[in-house]
Design a protein around this motif. Structure first.
Motif, PDB file in Angstrom:
ATOM      1  N   SER B 473       0.831  -1.213   0.000  1.00 43.70           N
ATOM      2  CA  SER B 473       0.000   0.000   0.000  1.00 43.70           C
ATOM      3  C   SER B 473       0.862   1.259   0.000  1.00 43.70           C
ATOM      4  CB  SER B 473      -0.886   0.012   1.248  1.00 43.70           C
ATOM      5  OG  SER B 473      -0.118   0.433   2.352  1.00 43.70           O
ATOM      6  N   GLY B 475       2.041   5.060   1.116  1.00 37.19           N
ATOM      7  CA  GLY B 475       2.169   5.727   2.401  1.00 37.19           C
ATOM      8  C   GLY B 475       3.389   6.614   2.382  1.00 37.19           C
ATOM      9  N   SER B 499      -5.216  -0.204   4.129  1.00 43.47           N
ATOM     10  CA  SER B 499      -4.192   0.596   4.816  1.00 43.47           C
ATOM     11  C   SER B 499      -4.861   1.515   5.829  1.00 43.47           C
ATOM     12  CB  SER B 499      -3.446   1.446   3.791  1.00 43.47           C
ATOM     13  OG  SER B 499      -4.329   2.434   3.310  1.00 43.47           O
ATOM     14  N   ALA B 515      -5.329   4.815  -0.459  1.00 43.63           N
ATOM     15  CA  ALA B 515      -4.104   5.302   0.184  1.00 43.63           C
ATOM     16  C   ALA B 515      -3.354   6.212  -0.768  1.00 43.63           C
ATOM     17  CB  ALA B 515      -3.253   4.114   0.592  1.00 43.63           C
TER      18      ALA B 515
END
Lengths: 179, 998, 455
Positions: B473, B475, B499, B515
């Protein structure tokens, strides 16, 4: 002689090796050549008495041994140096000290095989049938009786005369061997 | 792509045909399937029973088959598909993926909320190997065992793959519905009942989302909790600076370092960088070599490389700190500390000689005052600005996490919490025992837990939402110096994980939010114009330029120390120390087989934690390794097997947190004992006055080195006599450079019949610097990951059948009550006269033209003669079918360039021959020679302290050739004329001449 | 030795026997309808053990060698220990028939057939282990030199390949030797048996032997030649086996004294085993006339002599460890004597060095029971010797970090005990269907009737 079965020879039975040995000696003196003796144990001098000289077998064995030696070392050399050379632990391709044990073993192996095969071949074994087996008493040849067989093919052979001759050698019995 | 096909192939009769597994139908069929009693039964299974199943492939296959079934459905159609969003390869690559040609992507691994920059190798869209990101300040290309093992964490078949409500499979839509109604209630009353519990948050985008939530629901609160938190660091700073500041250390500049119970080489967000900097300052050639003083209650990797180590109970470290301060003229000093005076005097003298380039560092486990004193000393010595820098805290919302969790628990008890959202973390398992979090949790109306696997906390919550792995994911995360890395996913969530961004999106009423959007929108705002270009660059490089925190110059107030003065009371009796487990940390990695089987650096224990005690205490209480004792503190207590660890402070017992899980996956459950039930909120790091009594039971601990030999120094004595590890004082070395060679016997060349083999062209070799190696294990896991090395389980390790190609030999130097540790990575030495090759009857192991000792797996019949004849015993044998041939996810994980070995064959280090050949192909295509440094073995790449160097020893210009020319270079067991290609650089000590003993 | 009265006086066959009695007595054991109940009991027990082995082997093949106790560093365990032990036992037969034949020790006659059979069966047991101990037994044939599809050949520098050649050669030659010796007796059985089936079967085996003088002549030449070949072979076999260890560089293995002291050890254990088996058998079948006290006494003396050579081997090992001044060697020995396996070592010293010393006393040599007990102890001792050599050398070698411990598992023991069962089963079958004493050679021993030489 007509009307009678073809004869392989006459088989004389003796009590012990001495009698057999002397019988053989006498038969040879009498000019018989085509003969064979059968004993339950090796009797020394018997074969010699019948004019046998065994020189072939040792030579066969020697040849077998040599073949094994050359073959064994040759295989290792060919594989490690010619056919598939590999760097094994930084040792040279032809690291001969390492090839000795196998060479030795193959020498023995082929020599031994030559011995046994040679023995069988020269003795014509295996031989499932032999006329002497037709004599019932012959079974004792592997127990405690000693036999002498004068064969019909011998020029000096004569059914009656030879029977007399054999009985004269104080054989315990004389039997006709049908071929 | 056979692996993809396998992943789809239904496993076992229970599994429905894969072709049906599409969209909604797939969910339904999985629900039906997952309710079968058989599935339940094997989920309930505990690992110890499986230990026997590892030994028995038949049984083992059965449960892997079952696992495979659930997996075939979970991962269906998505296993090897890259995320739809645009992600950017790290290096120039052809537009589309070339089969067999790996791509590298920059990303970052958040650990305790703080980032470690990584490059991830991806084969056909499958991340297979982790490397460090050279552009990332916390990595500089290196990595540690945690990040290396995270690849297994991604493919872990035990990760949860379904949303559950109260244990029953449910859907995302139902979740959103229930959440919406709960939020409606909260909206009505300003969110008074809404609480958010997270770990440390450094992610700017996540922090922004949280801010948004808190403004949307003014009454709501955000709490943070990490079991291994850094409260002491911030409190200590507050004490003298009046505000929380982060301290950044420059070990590359420090010539004298005093560590007050700080394991800076192995723990903390900057440990990898510290190891690099420290090793650099230790290398003799660049002028003065740094000197390290360590005072600590329990042996650590940092203590292992210290020039002067002092073993002292944890609570007495404060006294030492005060004494140091006093001797340096800082007020608030203290009485003398018996048995430490000499050490202190030496340290003080050295510090005074090195004003400006010395460094005092305090450990996370030490109370705030010790940190405060360290700050004061560094100030007094004028180290600030040179070896010490201050920045604002890394956490976006720095709080005292123990208090933060405490207040949450109080609110929950008083019934003031109606909606609790837990992002990651496992508080039911790891919260301080006196909080009794599990009980308090029950009084919350709606409990939501986001986590990658169903753990103790998931069981205590209404909703369990499968979490996404950081490789799955988007981030962002800050490194130890504030530098931001964009986390880009390499693969679409294998198990449909969500996430934190997505869940917060849901809380903010934007359930559709991905995300990627959350992160991109945030940075678009930050980067302003031409953000697209910046974004691409940042994602490509793995760092966002210019985001490092600028240094601060906070005012130090020594008066505060005076206020704290005299508060030093030294409690009597024994103390217990709570430390993170070297392998499974605070428990978050407990289900990672690689880490569970990784020998702990100092004890060499695998699959277990133990209560570590000093030889003195063992003698006093007549305890032996494996004796189970009851550690009790008040009415609380735990039962633990003990392990005698030389160098442990006499009255200290160390317990490692993170084991003894009740619910965390088949690997973790039942392994070791849980130490948290002894850990109270006001005694997070050590508790004095504990009782130890023998229970009479015994527990076998699987140790990979010198079973039954720790107590007697026999092994280490022999190692010393055999000159395996060579070390000397820097002074002695300078006066006589030959000293290292004089230590051992060389093999007289003329003694051999055969001429040495010639190696024209390349001749690969390796040098390992014992002076730099800290024994941190990064190389071991890197090797395991690169070379598809299987996990064998505790039972096999007990039998001495571990498979690691790298064995880090650990020896004690000197007195067993206060020894020095030496670590020696031992791998295949690639002997030119390899004894293993000569005895192999089928030529399964032979020498390459470039001097590699190669294993031909498919020619090996497994006589094990090679291993017997290996003087280094670095060969490993597949006694059983150790490799997991069935679990689809693990097939995805494997390195396609390395053979997966089967039962009955020998294996060992190959010098990463697949990497050598890859480089050779490139070089040949470009019609040039392979350049030095072009081939980097997995262990070399991972090593934080650059202790490993690989290269062509025929190329006199190569680094490895130059190192082999070094006077410190020596080969092990040279007298056997094995001519090893791997050699070692002797370790140099830099003891203070004023301190007679070592 | 010849001057010792006990050697001269008692004949190797009790008086009163004739060609006929010897023949009938021995052949009746095979041809007689009556089989002693003890035979059935013994066979039942040993066959059960044999089946245990088959089960354990199957389990090992299915699950993997990992079911054994072996590990890193101790990569060889029971399998190699048992292999060396059995091969050692397998030395007595050929030695008795070949060397004693060349030395014209005619007392050998009544035990050689039976010792040769024992050799064959022991080699068969030994042969199981090298095949089974590999990680992938189904590929063990890769050790043979044959032109395969991979174009790969064995690596002839490896002692394991030497083993393959040595052991297979030894097995083949022993078999030939044994069979050649059997031919005349098979003829006897063919002619003595009343049952048609037996006549046919023995007849096939006899290959039409009829005791022709010419055949006998060649036969004896061949027999002597085989003996001449087997003698260096028997010495070479255990030499090569000892190379497995001596060629390596592991302290405790890398020793030049190994070849002679392994060969001595082999003869030692071989004779012990012959004695262990001969004593009960001569009792059960009432063969005291043929296997006389003189045989037992002579064997006892050989055991004593070889035992002393073995003891010398141990002493030299110790001396060298000290004299070489090599740290590894001296530590290895210290570890053997005082390390975790010290009991094994001292037990082996008691069994192999102390026990045979009793054979100095004539009273001991004359007591069948004590001889039996001593022979058993020696067998145990020789197994321990191999255990000590294999395990204690490996478990703590060069790098202390790699040290480990070893212990056999249930499956190790099952297979070991199982081979004992297989060995005894074969032996029981042998004494039932073949003359356990060479009939024609016994004939040559008949006093008075005996013809010059014998051979």
């Amino acid at each position: 002689m007509s009307g009678q079965l073809p004869l392989y020879g006459l088989l004389a039975e003796f009590e012990n090796p001495e009698e057999l040995l002397s019988a053989v000696r006498r038969a040879r003196e009498a000019g018989f050549r085509k003969m064979d003796a059968f004993t339950p144990l090796p009797v020394h001098g018997l074969a010699e008495e019948m004019g046998f000289r065994g020189r072939k077998l040792p030579i066969i064995v020697l040849l077998g041994g040599l073949a094994g030696m050359i073959g064994g070392y040759g295989l290792q050399y060919w594989v490690s140096v010619i056919e598939y050379p590999l760097n094994i632990g930084g040792r040279p391709m032809h690291s001969w000290p390492a090839f000795v044990p196998i060479t030795f073993e193959t020498t023995i192996l082929l020599a031994a095989l030559a011995t046994v095969l040679g023995l069988l071949a020269l003795n014509g074994l295996p031989m499932p049938y032999h006329p002497v087996f037709n004599v019932r008493r012959f079974k004792l040849a592997t127990r405690n009786r000693f036999f002498l067989c004068l064969e019909a093919v011998d020029p000096r052979f004569d059914r009656e005369a030879t029977r007399e001759f054999l009985l004269g050698l104080n054989a315990r019995g004389v039997y006709e061997v049908e071929s | 792509m056979s692996s993809l096909r396998d992943a789809r192939k239904p496993k076992g009769p229970d599994a429905p045909p894969a072709k049906d597994l599409r969209g909604a139908r797939y969910w339904r069929s999985l629900e039906e399937w997952a309710d079968t009693p058989e599935f339940r039964r094997f989920v309930e299974r505990e690992f110890p029973e499986n230990a026997s199943q590892w030994a028995d492939p038949v049984g083992r296959r059965r449960f892997l088959k079952l696992m495979g079934a659930s997996l075939a459905m979970a991962g269906v159609g998505a296993c090897t598909v890259q995320p739809p969003e645009r992600i950017i390869p790290y290096v120039k690559q052809p537009e589309e993926i070339v089969p067999g040609k790996p791509l590298y992507y920059a990303t970052a691994m958040p650990q305790w909320g703080i980032g470690q920059g990584l490059l991830v190798e991806s084969h056909m869209g499958r991340p297979t190997k982790i490397e460090g990101n050279p552009d990332h300040p916390a990595s500089l290309g290196a990595s540690n065992h945690f990040s290396q093992a995270s690849i297994l964490g991604l493919y872990d078949p035990d990760r949860s793959d379904v949303i559950r409500r109260a244990g029953r499979i449910d859907t995302w839509d139902n979740f959103l519905a229930e959440l919406a109604s709960a939020l409606e209630v909260e909206a009505g009353r300003g969110g008074r009942g809404l609480r958010l519990l997270t770990g440390t948050i450094t992610s700017p985008s996540l922090a922004a989302q949280i801010e948004e939530l808190l403004t949307l629901y003014p009454g709501s609160k955000h709490h943070q909790w990490e079991p291994l938190n850094r409260d002491n660091v911030l409190e200590g700073a507050k004490l003298v600076f009046g505000r929380p500041v982060e301290t950044r250390y420059r070990f590359d500049r420090a010539k004298v370092i005093v560590s007050l119970d700080s394991d800076f080489l192995a723990w903390g967000p900057a440990s990898v960088r510290h190891a690099r900097d420290f090793a650099g300052a230790r290398r003799s050639e660049d002028g003065e070599m740094s000197r390290l003083y360590v005072v600590e209650p329990t042996p650590s990797l940092t203590g292992g490389v210290a020039d002067h180590r002092l073993a002292l109970e944890s609570h007495r470290v404060e006294a030492v700190a005060r004494r140091l301060a006093a001797n340096l003229g800082i007020e608030g000093g203290a009485a003398s500390v018996e048995s430490a005076e000499q050490w202190i005097a030496g340290a003080v003298a050295d510090l005074q000689r090195h004003r400006g380039d010395s460094l005092v560092v305090a450990g996370d486990g030490q109370p705030p005052i010790v940190h405060a004193l360290a700050h004061a000393i560094n100030h007094r010595l004028g180290n600030v600005g040179s070896t010490v820098e201050y920045t604002r805290p890394l956490g976006a919302r720095p709080v005292n996490q123990t208090e933060s969790l405490g207040s949450l628990v109080d609110d929950m008890r008083s019934g003031g919490v109606d909606l609790l959202v837990i992002l990651d973390g496992n508080p039911v398992y790891d919260a301080p025992v006196d909080f009794d979090f599990a009980a308090a949790l029950q009084s919350v109306k709606l409990r939501i837990h986001l986590s990658q696997s169903e753990d103790e906390t998931s069981q205590g919550c209404h909703w369990h939402i499968p979490g996404a792995h950081f490789l799955e994911s988007w981030g962002d995360v800050r490194a130890f110096d504030g530098t931001v890395s964009i986390i880009q996913p390499l693969i679409r969530p294998l198990y449909g994980g969500r996430s934190s961004h997505e869940l917060l999106g849901a809380l903010l009423g934007r359930p559709g939010l991905t995300a990627e959007q959350a992160v991109r929108d945030h940075w678009a705002a930050q980067m302003g114009p031409d953000s697209e270009k910046q974004w691409r660059k940042s994602v490509h490089d793995g760092v966002v330029a210019g985001t490092a925190f600028p240094p601060l110059t906070p005012q130090l107030d020594e008066a505060a120390l005076r206020a704290e003065a005299g508060s030093t009371t030294s409690p009597s009796g024994m103390e217990v120390l709570f430390r993170g487990d070297p392998c499974v940390a605070d428990g978050r990695y407990a289900n990672n087989g690689w880490l569970q089987e990784l020998p702990k650096p100092l004890t060499k224990l695998t699959w277990d934690n133990a209560a570590l005690i000093s030889p003195a205490m063992a003698r006093e209480l007549s305890l032996e390794n494996g004796d189970v004792v009851r550690l009790s503190h008040g009415e609380r207590g735990v039962e633990a097997p003990i392990w005698v660890l030389p160098g442990q402070a006499a009255r200290s017992v160390t317990v490692h947190l993170g084991s003894g899980h009740r619910r965390a996956g088949r690997v973790a459950e039942g392994v070791g004992f849980d130490a948290y039930p002894l850990r109270e909120s006001d005694k997070l790091w050590n508790a004095a006055g504990i009782q130890i009594e023998k229970t009479g039971q015994r527990r076998f601990l699987a140790c990979t080195q010198n079973h039954h030999l720790i107590e007697t120094g026999l092994a280490s004595q022999q190692a010393h006599d055999r000159h395996l590890v060579r070390e000397t004082e820097i002074e002695e070395y300078r006066s006589n450079p030959e000293v290292i060679h004089e230590m051992g016997h060389e093999f007289p060349e003329e003694m051999t019949l055969y001429p040495p083999h010639e190696y024209p062209g390349h001749a690969w070799g390796m040098v390992i610097d014992l002076g730099a190696c800290t024994g941190c294990n990064a190389c071991v896991v890197a090797c395991q990951s690169e070379n598809n090395i299987p996990v064998v389980g505790k039972q096999m390790v007990e039998m001495g059948r571990e498979m690691h190609w790298i064995r880090i030999d650990r020896y004690f130097e000197g007195d067993l009550d206060d020894p020095r540790y030496v670590h020696q990575p031992m791998i295949c030495q690639h002997c030119e006269n390899a004894p293993c090759e000569v005895v192999c009857p089928v030529a399964a192991t032979s020498h390459s033209a470039e001097g590699l000792n190669e294993m031909t797996y498919n020619r090996c019949v497994g006589t094990r003669y090679c291993s017997n004849n290996c003087p280094y015993k670095v060969r490993r044998f597949n006694f059983l079918l150790y490799q997991d041939w069935d679990t689809p996810s693990l097939k995805l994980m494997r390195n396609p360039d390395v053979t997966v070995r089967s039962r009955g064959v020998m294996e060992k280090c190959t010098f990463c021959v697949q990497r050598i050949n890859a480089a050779r192909i490139v070089a040949r295509n470009e019609d040039r020679k392979i350049e030095d440094g072009e081939i980097v073995t997995a262990c070399e790449a991972a090593c934080p302290s650059q202790a490993i160097t690989f290269g062509d020893i025929n190329d006199s210009a190569s680094r490895v050739a130059r190192l082999k020319a070094d006077k410190l270079n020596y080969g092990i067991l040279n007298e056997l004329n094995t001519r090893p290609r791997t050699t070692y650089l002797a370790r140099l000590k830099n003891s203070n001449p004023e301190l007679a003993d070592g | 030795m010849a001057s010792r009265p006990e050697l001269e006086k008692p004949p190797v066959i009790e008086p009163g026997h004739t060609y006929a009695t010897v023949t009938d007595k021995i052949s009746s054991i095979v041809l007689g309808r009556h089989t002693p109940i003890s035979w059935f009991i013994g066979f039942a027990i040993s066959f059960t053990l044999f089946m245990v082995m088959m089960y354990a082997i199957t389990y090992t093949l299915v699950v993997g060698t990992g079911v054994w106790g072996i590990n890193i560093p101790v990569g060889w365990g029971f399998a190699i220990i048992n292999f060396v032990w059995w091969i050692g036992i397998g030395h007595a037969g050929t030695l008795i028939s070949a060397i004693l034949l060349l030395l014209r020790q005619d007392w050998r006659t009544s035990i050689n057939r039976f010792a040769e059979a024992m050799t064959l069966f022991a080699v068969a047991c030994a042969g199981i282990f090298p095949l089974l101990h590999t990680g992938r037994p189904w590929l063990a044939y890769w050790l043979l030199p044959y032109p395969n599809t991979m174009g790969m050949w064995p690596q002839f520098r490896s002692p394991l390949v030497w083993d393959v050649f040595a052991v297979s050669t030894y097995g083949t030659v022993s078999l030939l030797f044994w069979y050649v010796g059997l031919i005349p007796d098979l003829a006897t059985l063919r002619d003595r048996s009343k049952r048609k089936a037996a006549q046919i079967i023995y007849g096939i085996g006899a290959m039409g032997w009829r005791g022709s003088a010419i055949h006998w002549h060649r036969y004896e030449t061949a027999y002597l030649l085989l003996a001449g070949l087997a003698t260096p072979l028997v010495v070479s076999v255990h030499t090569v086996v000892s190379f497995d260890f001596a060629v390596s560089l592991i302290p405790g293995w890398h020793t030049t004294i190994f070849p002679p002291y392994f060969v001595a050890g082999a003869i030692y254990s071989g004779f012990a085993m012959v004695m262990t088996l001969a004593i009960p058998i001569r009792k059960i079948y009432g063969l005291e006339d043929f296997i006389t006290m003189r045989h037992l006494r002579n064997m006892a003396k050989i055991i004593l002599a070889t035992g002393l050579i073995v003891a010398y081997g141990y002493t030299m090992e110790t001396f060298m460890a000290w004299y070489s001044g090599s740290l590894f060697e001296s530590f290895m020995l210290e570890n053997r004597m005082t390390g975790p396996y010290w009991m094994m070592y001292w037990a082996l010293i008691v069994c192999n060095v102390i026990t045979p010393q009793f054979l100095w006393f004539r009273r001991v040599r004359n007591s069948v029971v004590t001889l039996f007990v001593i022979s058993l102890i020696v067998n145990v001792g020789m197994w321990l010797e191999r255990y000590v050599i294999v395990v204690t050398s490996l478990h703590r070698d060069f790098l202390p970090s790699s040290w480990g411990m070893y212990a056999g598992t249930f499956w190790d023991w099952a297979i070991y005990v199982g081979t004992l069962g297989m060995f005894l089963s074969l032996l029981f079958l042998f004494v039932r269907v073949l003359p356990m004493i060479s009939i024609f050679e016994m004939r040559t021993l008949i006093p008075g009737e005996k013809k010059d030489g014998g051979h």
